[in-house]
Design a protein around this motif. Sequence first.
Motif, PDB file in Angstrom:
ATOM      1  N   ASP B  56      -9.785   0.643  -8.261  1.00 33.64           N
ATOM      2  CA  ASP B  56     -11.046   0.840  -7.562  1.00 33.64           C
ATOM      3  C   ASP B  56     -12.036  -0.280  -7.805  1.00 33.64           C
ATOM      4  N   LEU B  57     -11.908  -0.975  -8.928  1.00 36.63           N
ATOM      5  CA  LEU B  57     -12.774  -2.118  -9.194  1.00 36.63           C
ATOM      6  C   LEU B  57     -12.700  -3.112  -8.041  1.00 36.63           C
ATOM      7  N   VAL B  58     -11.556  -3.180  -7.394  1.00 32.69           N
ATOM      8  CA  VAL B  58     -11.359  -4.116  -6.288  1.00 32.69           C
ATOM      9  C   VAL B  58     -11.528  -3.435  -4.936  1.00 32.69           C
ATOM     10  N   VAL B  59     -10.821  -2.339  -4.722  1.00 34.83           N
ATOM     11  CA  VAL B  59     -10.692  -1.811  -3.364  1.00 34.83           C
ATOM     12  C   VAL B  59     -11.897  -1.002  -2.890  1.00 34.83           C
ATOM     13  N   HIS B  60     -12.823  -0.663  -3.804  1.00 35.88           N
ATOM     14  CA  HIS B  60     -13.975   0.129  -3.384  1.00 35.88           C
ATOM     15  C   HIS B  60     -14.723  -0.551  -2.242  1.00 35.88           C
ATOM     16  N   ARG B  61     -14.582  -1.879  -2.159  1.00 32.81           N
ATOM     17  CA  ARG B  61     -15.274  -2.626  -1.111  1.00 32.81           C
ATOM     18  C   ARG B  61     -14.766  -2.278   0.288  1.00 32.81           C
ATOM     19  N   PHE B  62     -13.580  -1.749   0.370  1.00 27.99           N
ATOM     20  CA  PHE B  62     -12.989  -1.458   1.678  1.00 27.99           C
ATOM     21  C   PHE B  62     -13.095   0.019   2.034  1.00 27.99           C
ATOM     22  N   ALA B  63     -13.564   0.812   1.070  1.00 30.30           N
ATOM     23  CA  ALA B  63     -13.576   2.262   1.271  1.00 30.30           C
ATOM     24  C   ALA B  63     -14.461   2.670   2.447  1.00 30.30           C
ATOM     25  N   HIS B  65     -14.750   1.377   5.317  1.00 26.04           N
ATOM     26  CA  HIS B  65     -14.200   1.143   6.649  1.00 26.04           C
ATOM     27  C   HIS B  65     -13.237   2.237   7.107  1.00 26.04           C
ATOM     28  N   GLU B  66     -12.921   3.163   6.208  1.00 24.86           N
ATOM     29  CA  GLU B  66     -11.840   4.074   6.573  1.00 24.86           C
ATOM     30  C   GLU B  66     -12.216   5.061   7.680  1.00 24.86           C
ATOM     31  N   PRO B  99     -15.465  -9.573   7.738  1.00 24.14           N
ATOM     32  CA  PRO B  99     -14.353  -9.870   6.822  1.00 24.14           C
ATOM     33  C   PRO B  99     -13.171  -8.916   6.994  1.00 24.14           C
ATOM     34  N   ALA B 100     -13.434  -7.697   7.455  1.00 28.35           N
ATOM     35  CA  ALA B 100     -12.346  -6.731   7.632  1.00 28.35           C
ATOM     36  C   ALA B 100     -11.334  -7.191   8.675  1.00 28.35           C
ATOM     37  N   THR B 101     -11.737  -8.098   9.564  1.00 24.64           N
ATOM     38  CA  THR B 101     -10.802  -8.596  10.570  1.00 24.64           C
ATOM     39  C   THR B 101      -9.920  -9.710  10.025  1.00 24.64           C
ATOM     40  N   GLY B 102     -10.281 -10.234   8.850  1.00 25.14           N
ATOM     41  CA  GLY B 102      -9.514 -11.332   8.298  1.00 25.14           C
ATOM     42  C   GLY B 102      -9.970 -12.676   8.825  1.00 25.14           C
ATOM     43  N   ASN B 130      -5.655   3.265   5.080  1.00 26.86           N
ATOM     44  CA  ASN B 130      -5.160   3.323   6.451  1.00 26.86           C
ATOM     45  C   ASN B 130      -4.765   4.746   6.828  1.00 26.86           C
ATOM     46  N   GLU B 131      -4.115   5.429   5.890  1.00 29.27           N
ATOM     47  CA  GLU B 131      -3.697   6.793   6.204  1.00 29.27           C
ATOM     48  C   GLU B 131      -4.902   7.684   6.456  1.00 29.27           C
ATOM     49  N   SER B 132      -5.917   7.492   5.659  1.00 34.80           N
ATOM     50  CA  SER B 132      -7.127   8.278   5.850  1.00 34.80           C
ATOM     51  C   SER B 132      -7.792   7.940   7.185  1.00 34.80           C
TER      52      SER B 132
END
Lengths: 207, 207
Positions: B56-63, B65-66, B99-102, B130-132
């Motif tokens: 979560d230290l890393v991925v929380h930034r993407f949470a 967008h779900e 950034p989410a688009t890459g 992604n599943e969420s």
Amino acid sequence: MSLRERKKVQTRAAISAAAISLFIEHGFDQVSITQVAEAADVSRRTLFAYFPTKEDLVVHRFADHEDEPARVVRGRPAGQSPLAALHEHYLDALRRRDPATGLTDGPEQLSLYRLLRSTTPLMARMLQFNESAETQLAAALRETADTAELPARLAAAQIVSVQWTLSIANYERAVAGTRSDDAYPAAAAAADQAFALLAGGLSTLWP
Amino acid sequence: MSLRERKKVQTRAAISAAAISLFIEHGFDQVSITQVAEAADVSRRTLFAYFPTKEDLVVHRFADHEDEPARVVRGRPAGQSPLAALHEHYLDALRRRDPATGLTDGPEQLSLYRLLRSTTPLMARMLQFNESAETQLAAALRETADTAELPARLAAAQIVSVQWTLSIANYERAVAGTRSDDAYPAAAAAADQAFALLAGGLSTLWP
DNA sequence: GTGCAAAAGTAGACTAAGTGCAAGATAGCA
DNA sequence: TGCTATCTTGCACTTAGTCTACTTTTGCAC
């Protein structure tokens, strides 16, 4: 097969069986690796020689399927489209009551499915299998269906996620208590619908 | 915002920043939670109050967008198809260099992407997002596009996996060194191609 | 069958993630 | 200034997973 090899297979199966039945009974994270090792009558260290992680005790059963879509596409008869081959193969898997389709009566299969769905790290591992299946399928499409890089990856992503969705839906019917013979027609119809949607596109859904 | 709240936000950001820069420099599993805590000047125990797991230290930034695809579908103008709304929104995200688009030039974004791709447990967490996203999108399609259960789930699965594939491809272009302004036309074309494929189906690929 | 090399299994100590608890520090507010 | 809720911390604990050195078992040659 030598005695040594037979014993290895046996031990591996015993460990996995002990693990799964304990996990189903008490829950994945209520059971420790040590308890699994005791139940299977091996040392903790030996267990880790057979299965690298706790998750693998369960999901190793599904690892074989990750190259299946790619194999089907590679092995299709000349002139058949990749999608038709996959469609046919999926319908056949339903007829064979392949557990991977979710169309099954085996109570232990259903318990296993419930275990997977209710255990986050196990689901995470399953999704990784899907990713691997996707990559391999994309390669097969590029190499045997004359498909460019991007469309191959897009198509592979769609196909794998659709098959996964179908199988989840089948398992849900099975968990709800429907016997596989009763569920079969609906499952086959759902598969036909899914592949028709893949072939014809979402514009057929929302004109 | 009270001092207490401001401090919490600051602390959280400091911990995450320290973690990501250490992970990028030395690798995810070469850095321990204890080292991250020291670098962020908090106790190990406090770190776990902010982030439940190392991932979560890393991925929380993407949470955040779900729920984006579901929100886009729910918020679309009357008369527009869900797919058209998502297509438009994705093109807009490309234009905004989301950034989410890459599609980005930020070197730290690219390092972060490389970190994700090279770290299995981080990728596993991303796939769960992604599943969420898929589940939420399926609900939105059922509720606002008059779509039945199964087709909604199938369509959602296809859409999410295609958007993910697009973004991966964009990141790969960026990692290869293409500047975002130079990559933009190809990225937009790829998005158009992907959404056309979603709308028109795979039979347009293999007749 | 006996002996030997290779493979498999075991014991125990070690690292690191994550949790529970109780005591100490700090912000908000009267 | 002092009270209270919240935040932070230290410490002990559990468990997954690894490393190393040692013992047991198997396959095979004689």
